[in-house]
Every structure is written in structure tokens, then in C-alpha cells.
Write an enzyme that holds these catalytic residues in place. Sequence first.
Site, PDB file in Angstrom:
ATOM      1  N   LYS A 278       5.857  -9.927   2.715  1.00  0.00           N
ATOM      2  CA  LYS A 278       6.466  -9.037   3.507  1.00  0.00           C
ATOM      3  C   LYS A 278       5.505  -7.842   4.588  1.00  0.00           C
ATOM      4  O   LYS A 278       4.176  -7.918   4.535  1.00  0.00           O
ATOM      5  CB  LYS A 278       7.074  -7.992   2.539  1.00  0.00           C
ATOM      6  N   ARG A 352      15.197 -14.485  -8.486  1.00  0.00           N
ATOM      7  CA  ARG A 352      16.633 -15.298  -8.218  1.00  0.00           C
ATOM      8  C   ARG A 352      15.609 -15.831  -9.590  1.00  0.00           C
ATOM      9  O   ARG A 352      16.357 -16.724 -10.167  1.00  0.00           O
ATOM     10  CB  ARG A 352      17.226 -14.985  -7.306  1.00  0.00           C
TER      11      ARG A 352
HETATM   12  N1  BES Z   1      12.419  -7.629  -4.601  1.00  0.00           N
HETATM   13  C1  BES Z   1      12.676  -7.452  -2.757  1.00  0.00           C
HETATM   14  C2  BES Z   1      14.178  -6.726  -3.253  1.00  0.00           C
HETATM   15  C3  BES Z   1      13.951  -5.685  -2.116  1.00  0.00           C
HETATM   16  C4  BES Z   1      13.056  -5.520  -1.654  1.00  0.00           C
HETATM   17  C5  BES Z   1      14.240  -4.496  -3.267  1.00  0.00           C
HETATM   18  C6  BES Z   1      13.421  -3.549  -0.784  1.00  0.00           C
HETATM   19  C7  BES Z   1      13.592  -3.054  -3.356  1.00  0.00           C
HETATM   20  C8  BES Z   1      13.321  -2.828  -2.270  1.00  0.00           C
HETATM   21  C9  BES Z   1      13.368  -9.223  -3.671  1.00  0.00           C
HETATM   22  O1  BES Z   1      12.735 -10.104  -4.541  1.00  0.00           O
HETATM   23  C10 BES Z   1      13.290  -9.893  -1.702  1.00  0.00           C
HETATM   24  O2  BES Z   1      12.376  -9.741  -1.736  1.00  0.00           O
HETATM   25  N2  BES Z   1      14.408 -10.002  -1.427  1.00  0.00           N
HETATM   26  C11 BES Z   1      14.668 -10.168  -0.180  1.00  0.00           C
HETATM   27  C12 BES Z   1      15.511 -11.847  -0.170  1.00  0.00           C
HETATM   28  C13 BES Z   1      15.384 -11.890   0.741  1.00  0.00           C
HETATM   29  C14 BES Z   1      14.710 -12.664   1.147  1.00  0.00           C
HETATM   30  C15 BES Z   1      16.741 -13.127   0.849  1.00  0.00           C
HETATM   31  C16 BES Z   1      15.017  -8.998   0.683  1.00  0.00           C
HETATM   32  O3  BES Z   1      15.763  -8.312   0.019  1.00  0.00           O
HETATM   33  O4  BES Z   1      13.970  -9.264   1.561  1.00  0.00           O
HETATM   34 MN    MN Z   2      10.758 -10.529  -3.244  1.00  0.00          MN
END
Ligand code: BES
Ligand code: MN
Length: 498
Positions: A278, A352
Site C-alpha cells: 500500500k 477474502r
Molecule cells: N483492508 C483493505 C480494505 C480497506 C482499505 C479498508 C482502506 C478500509 C480502508 C483490504 O485488504 C484491501 O486492501 N482491499 C483492496 C482490494 C483490492 C486490491 C482489490 C482495496 O480495497 O484496495
Molecule cells: Mn489488503
Amino acid sequence: MVFSANTIDLARSASQCLVVGVFDGKEPELSPSAQELDTATGLQLQEILSHGDCDAEPGSALMVYQPRGIAARRILLLGLGSHDDPDDLNLRKAAAAAAKVLEKCRIRSAEFAILDTVQDDECTRQARNIVEAIEETAYLYQETKSIKQPKRRLSKVRLVASRDKLSAIRLGIKQGVAISHGVAFAKTISNLPGNICTPRYLAKQAKQLQKSHGLKTTVLDEKQMKALKMGSLLSVSRGSREPARLIIMEYSGGAEDQPPIVLVGKGLTFDAGGISIKPAAAMDEMKYDMCGGASVYGALIAASELNLPLNVVGIVPSSENLPDGAANKPGDIVTSMAGKTIEILNTDAEGRLILCDALTYAERYQPAAVVDIATLTGACIIALGHHASGLFSNCEKLAEELLAAGQAAGDRAWRLPTWNDYTRQLKSNFADLANIGGRSAGSVTAACFLQEFAQNYKWAHLDIAGTAWKSGHAKMATGRPVPLLSEFLIGRSENADA
Ligand code: BES
Ligand code: MN
Ligand code: ZN
């Protein structure tokens, strides 16, 4: 905080502060209890209103000192919003505003006479709302501060109502107190940083709830998960030095043969994204990626404190998601406990991956329903912002039930679809399923992924990415959706065979 309910003579009560309502009409107007006091004071309150000093907006409050002709020291005129449009959120906002003013004025006990216009059959729920809102204002995160804040002064709240409403109100108080305990617990473990709140820490908390709340806790380590072939979950924790845990907590308040409600909560104690790392901005907030798991703890605390005649199983798959030489790489293919192979196209779609094995594990309980709760997608914040959690389900009735529970609890959700059209976005050339479905409808394809592992029971998924915590200046966990889940469980226990 001690809450009670009683019938009192408002004019004769030697209260430190009587809290009464003002409604928003053409002009602000006094509630029946306020009118009663007004008469006793020789229309002192009307006079204040006629000067235009008092606002009926929910959230506004005006302290009246030295009221004439009554025994109480003060009266707090509390805005309750419109009479015609009684909104639960208004009452919550008003109760919270009152608690804040009382605290500022260093008042230790107060009598709230703001349920006088509430319908009989709404008294339980509204008393619960008031209790939760007041407790909400009292929450303090202290765990990692060396200088502790002084304890709150307001410690006694009495809800005033006519005799016929008291038993309903007392039930609401009991529920509000139990739910508030669950909410506060969820907030605190969520607010803890990732270097303290690890999978092993969460497991330890679950063991403690075995002692304090009579839950039966089982914790599976990586070896045991390997024996169960949880290849998807374990692939996420492989890139981390903290070992994963599968935490199972059982509350048995129902008959032995009653199928349980299973709550599955994402317990990702820190999500850096893995190799698909990230960006740095606000990455600290990914300590909150275990808020779904925290809400499972909270709901179980509420269920057990209320002795609900129900069986509830909480399952919290817990891991970190970090970049490392052993971490998942884009393109890696893993085999889930269900036997489905998964192509990991983005290691940041890890929620997931840990949830799917927990959902398969849930099958062994032959559940009445399974609800999973997860901070699953940033896309859910784009879709619904920070007001509603995303709801997805393979069962109309269950979806309706959860939506209604959220509405009643002031902890709303909004439904999104899980049609096959979206599931098709998860096609992979190399595995049964890819773990991402492209840029469009990110929350829906995430839910569709989970749905593939929830085919053998009634299932719903709550995406709480936008509701589980507040960012920025007021950064703090919210404890959501503990109120929604608790309301759902209370509803289920009232119609145990639904
Ligand atoms: N935990 C995150 C989702 C999230 C991001 C929740 C920011 C709250 C604030 C999750 O694991 C994630 O990183 N999801 C990705 C999925 C994508 C790679 C398809 C996302 O939401 O960017
Ligand atoms: Mn994630
Ligand atoms: Zn995550």
C-alpha cells in the site's frame, strides 16, 4: 455508570439536573414533562423560549440555573428535533449532547425525562438508544498513554417515565448496558496498535472472555490449520513473523440441538498490502483491519451479558499481511480448504483469502445463518461513504433482517447485489478463481468471491471499511457494527425458530 428507571414527581425531585425535551415546531415547544416543570416554575421555561434563547435542534442544549419553585438545582432544555419526524438518530444525538453538557458542568447524577412522548412499544428500543449514546460519549482510549485522563464524573443517570412504561425501559437499559460493553471492548482492541494487538493477542483476549463471559474458546495454531488444509489463510500469514490464529468462541445460551448463528470476523491485525504494498499515507489505519473480528467479540459479549436463549459461534481468522521473501506474490496460486484453487493477482486482496477458509470451517456447525464482518474493500467507502456498511447476502430474508436490525440500532447497512454477472469478473485462466475482479464494483466482486465459499448455508456479508473507524483529527474506532449485530441476535432470540 449506573442507569435506572423510575417515576418521580418532577417538581419535587431534589435533582442536580432535570433533563427535559424541546421540540421543533413553528416555534420551539416544550415536551409534556417540560410543560409540567414550566407550570411549577411559573412559566420560567416559556419565558426562555419566548426570548428565542432555546434551540430545538438535536444536539443543542440550554442549561437553566436556579429554576423557581421546584426542588431541582438545574433544568437542561434539550433539543429533540421535529415532533412529526421522530428520528432515532435525533434522540441519540440529543442524549449524547446532554451527557457532554452534564460532564462539562461536573454534574454527577441527572434525571432524564425525555421518553414522555415515546410510544409504549418503542420504549425499550429508545431507552437502549439513550443508554448507548450516553456511554458512547464516555468512551476513553487510555491503554497506551502514560498520562491517564481523570475519570468521568457523571455516574448516575435515571430515566424518568410513567409507571406503565418502566419495565420496558428497564429492559432497554439492560440491553443498552450490555451492548455498550461490547462496543467499548471492540473499540479498545481495535484502537490498539499492530505491535500490541497481534493474532496471538486476540487469541489471548478470546481466552479471557472464556473466563469473564463463560464463552468456550478454542484457538487453532498454524499446524492445526495446515492439517485442515487452510492453504488460502496460511498463504497470507506466511509473509509475516507473527503466526496466524483461528479463534473460535462459542456462546451456548440455547438448546443443545439449536443450530447456531455463526459470526465470522476478519482479524487482520495489520494490512500493509503484502508484495502489492500500500502507499504510505494513512497506512497506520490498517491496524483497524481487524475491526470485523473485534465486532464479533463485542456481539458475543452483549449476547452473553443478556443471557440470550441462542447459540452463537464467533470465528475470527487472524493474521498480518506484510511484504517478505516468503509472502504471497502476484500470480501465486493457492488451494483453499474447500479445494478451490485461487490465483492471487493482488496480495492486498488478502481479507477474502483468510475469510474463505473460515467460511468453509463454519460449515461444521450446520449453522442457522452465517454473517461475516470485514473491513474488506476501499471501494465500499467510495460506494457508501462512512454512513452505511455494505450488506451482501444469498438470502432475502436474512438480508431484510439485518437491514432492519441496523435501522433499529442506529447502525445502518445498505444492500448491494451479488449477481453472477459480477462473479464472472473473478474468472482466472490458471485457477478456479482469481482473488480480484478488476476496477469496477470492487466491493461487489469481493463479496461474490466470499459467496463462492458460502453456498451451503444462509449467508450475509457486512463490508465495514467505511464505518468501523473515523479518520483524521478524530481518529478512533467506532465499535460498529456491534449494535447492528446485537440487535440482530436479540431479534433472533425473540423468535428462536425463525
Ligand atoms: N483492508 C483493505 C480494505 C480497506 C482499505 C479498508 C482502506 C478500509 C480502508 C483490504 O485488504 C484491501 O486492501 N482491499 C483492496 C482490494 C483490492 C486490491 C482489490 C482495496 O480495497 O484496495
Ligand atoms: Mn489488503
Ligand atoms: Zn485488508
